[in-house]
Design a protein around this motif. Structure first.
Motif, PDB file in Angstrom:
ATOM      1  N   PRO A   1       1.641   3.616  -2.243  1.00 17.16           N
ATOM      2  CA  PRO A   1       2.464   4.279  -1.409  1.00 17.16           C
ATOM      3  C   PRO A   1       1.580   4.606  -0.176  1.00 17.16           C
ATOM      4  O   PRO A   1       1.932   4.497   0.781  1.00 17.16           O
ATOM      5  CB  PRO A   1       3.107   5.618  -1.954  1.00 17.16           C
ATOM      6  N   LEU A   2       0.499   5.172  -0.429  1.00 22.64           N
ATOM      7  CA  LEU A   2      -0.667   5.468   0.600  1.00 22.64           C
ATOM      8  C   LEU A   2      -0.984   4.218   1.411  1.00 22.64           C
ATOM      9  O   LEU A   2      -1.073   4.239   2.575  1.00 22.64           O
ATOM     10  CB  LEU A   2      -1.949   5.981   0.073  1.00 22.64           C
ATOM     11  N   TYR A   3      -1.193   3.086   0.514  1.00 21.08           N
ATOM     12  CA  TYR A   3      -1.374   1.765   1.073  1.00 21.08           C
ATOM     13  C   TYR A   3      -0.368   1.203   1.786  1.00 21.08           C
ATOM     14  O   TYR A   3      -0.614   0.658   3.048  1.00 21.08           O
ATOM     15  CB  TYR A   3      -1.838   0.765   0.116  1.00 21.08           C
ATOM     16  N   CYS A   4       0.992   1.493   1.386  1.00 20.90           N
ATOM     17  CA  CYS A   4       2.037   0.754   2.104  1.00 20.90           C
ATOM     18  C   CYS A   4       2.425   1.632   3.579  1.00 20.90           C
ATOM     19  O   CYS A   4       3.194   0.966   4.295  1.00 20.90           O
ATOM     20  CB  CYS A   4       3.232   1.012   1.415  1.00 20.90           C
ATOM     21  N   PHE A   5       1.788   2.938   3.678  1.00 17.47           N
ATOM     22  CA  PHE A   5       2.001   3.730   4.861  1.00 17.47           C
ATOM     23  C   PHE A   5       0.974   3.542   5.945  1.00 17.47           C
ATOM     24  O   PHE A   5       0.784   4.257   6.837  1.00 17.47           O
ATOM     25  CB  PHE A   5       2.387   4.968   4.407  1.00 17.47           C
ATOM     26  N   ALA A   6      -0.114   2.913   5.304  1.00 19.60           N
ATOM     27  CA  ALA A   6      -1.326   2.759   6.313  1.00 19.60           C
ATOM     28  C   ALA A   6      -0.816   2.014   7.617  1.00 19.60           C
ATOM     29  O   ALA A   6      -0.002   1.290   7.814  1.00 19.60           O
ATOM     30  CB  ALA A   6      -2.512   1.964   5.761  1.00 19.60           C
ATOM     31  N   GLY A   7      -1.442   2.324   8.621  1.00 23.17           N
ATOM     32  CA  GLY A   7      -1.115   1.781   9.956  1.00 23.17           C
ATOM     33  C   GLY A   7      -1.299   2.928  10.932  1.00 23.17           C
ATOM     34  O   GLY A   7      -2.130   3.589  10.778  1.00 23.17           O
ATOM     35  N   SER A   8      -1.084   2.511  12.292  1.00 24.33           N
ATOM     36  CA  SER A   8      -1.344   3.191  13.449  1.00 24.33           C
ATOM     37  C   SER A   8      -0.951   4.447  13.537  1.00 24.33           C
ATOM     38  O   SER A   8      -0.996   5.609  14.280  1.00 24.33           O
ATOM     39  CB  SER A   8      -0.964   2.389  14.793  1.00 24.33           C
ATOM     40  N   GLY A   9       0.470   4.479  13.013  1.00 24.52           N
ATOM     41  CA  GLY A   9       1.392   5.666  13.159  1.00 24.52           C
ATOM     42  C   GLY A   9       2.177   5.636  14.130  1.00 24.52           C
ATOM     43  O   GLY A   9       3.083   6.377  14.533  1.00 24.52           O
TER      44      GLY A   9
ATOM     45  N   ASP B   1      -7.565  -8.067  12.545  1.00 25.25           N
ATOM     46  CA  ASP B   1      -8.272  -7.408  11.214  1.00 25.25           C
ATOM     47  C   ASP B   1      -9.153  -6.031  11.946  1.00 25.25           C
ATOM     48  O   ASP B   1      -8.845  -5.274  11.357  1.00 25.25           O
ATOM     49  CB  ASP B   1      -9.550  -8.331  10.901  1.00 25.25           C
ATOM     50  N   MET B   2      -9.744  -6.214  13.121  1.00 20.86           N
ATOM     51  CA  MET B   2     -10.096  -5.168  13.801  1.00 20.86           C
ATOM     52  C   MET B   2      -9.103  -4.229  14.177  1.00 20.86           C
ATOM     53  O   MET B   2      -9.452  -2.909  13.942  1.00 20.86           O
ATOM     54  CB  MET B   2     -10.915  -5.758  15.128  1.00 20.86           C
TER      55      MET B   2
ATOM     56  N   SER C   1      -8.907   3.788   9.883  1.00 13.42           N
ATOM     57  CA  SER C   1     -10.146   4.756  10.095  1.00 13.42           C
ATOM     58  C   SER C   1      -9.840   6.153  10.161  1.00 13.42           C
ATOM     59  O   SER C   1      -8.736   6.627  10.033  1.00 13.42           O
ATOM     60  CB  SER C   1     -10.791   4.297  11.414  1.00 13.42           C
ATOM     61  N   LYS C   2     -10.732   6.976   9.758  1.00 15.39           N
ATOM     62  CA  LYS C   2     -10.748   8.267   9.668  1.00 15.39           C
ATOM     63  C   LYS C   2     -10.218   9.033  10.980  1.00 15.39           C
ATOM     64  O   LYS C   2      -9.489  10.051  10.766  1.00 15.39           O
ATOM     65  CB  LYS C   2     -12.001   9.032   9.310  1.00 15.39           C
ATOM     66  N   TYR C   3     -10.492   8.339  12.061  1.00 15.20           N
ATOM     67  CA  TYR C   3     -10.125   9.174  13.360  1.00 15.20           C
ATOM     68  C   TYR C   3      -8.535   8.856  13.617  1.00 15.20           C
ATOM     69  O   TYR C   3      -8.160   9.369  14.218  1.00 15.20           O
ATOM     70  CB  TYR C   3     -10.562   8.307  14.417  1.00 15.20           C
ATOM     71  N   CYS C   4      -8.206   7.834  13.062  1.00 20.73           N
ATOM     72  CA  CYS C   4      -6.455   7.604  13.024  1.00 20.73           C
ATOM     73  C   CYS C   4      -5.775   8.118  11.899  1.00 20.73           C
ATOM     74  O   CYS C   4      -4.396   8.210  11.899  1.00 20.73           O
ATOM     75  CB  CYS C   4      -6.083   6.021  13.356  1.00 20.73           C
TER      76      CYS C   4
END
Length: 93
Positions: A13-21, A79-80, A87-90
């Motif tokens: 679930p954590l992987y699936c919610f990854a993104g910019s928000g 990819d970038m 990243s930890k900042y996002c």
């Protein structure tokens, strides 16, 4: 083995919610770097944000710059963006 299965199921679930928000940001980036999306389609998608002729022309110029790039460059750019989203900042967003 059971522990590994549990860890994978917890991480999924954590992987699936990854993104910019921000789904809109992800869609804009996606449409901008997709060579199959035309300049007019990109302008229509962003018409709420670019209502003047100058802003429409700026969008057309931006999209054209991405259309001039190779497929490899566009893939690397995508990819970038994914790396930046995760990243930890996002992460807080």
């Amino acid at each position: 083995m059971k522990l590994l299965s549990v860890l994978v199921l917890v991480a999924l679930p954590l992987y699936c919610f990854a993104g910019s928000g921000c789904l809109l940001l992800e869609q804009v980036v996606s449409k901008t770097i997709d060579p199959q999306v035309s300049i007019s389609e990109c302008q229509n998608f962003l018409e709420d944000f670019a209502q003047t002729p100058e802003k429409q022309q700026a969008l057309a110029d931006l999209k054209q710059r991405f259309l001039n790039q190779s497929d490899e460059t566009l893939k690397i750019f995508g990819d970038m963006m994914q790396i930046m989203y995760s990243s930890k900042y996002c992460a807080a967003y």
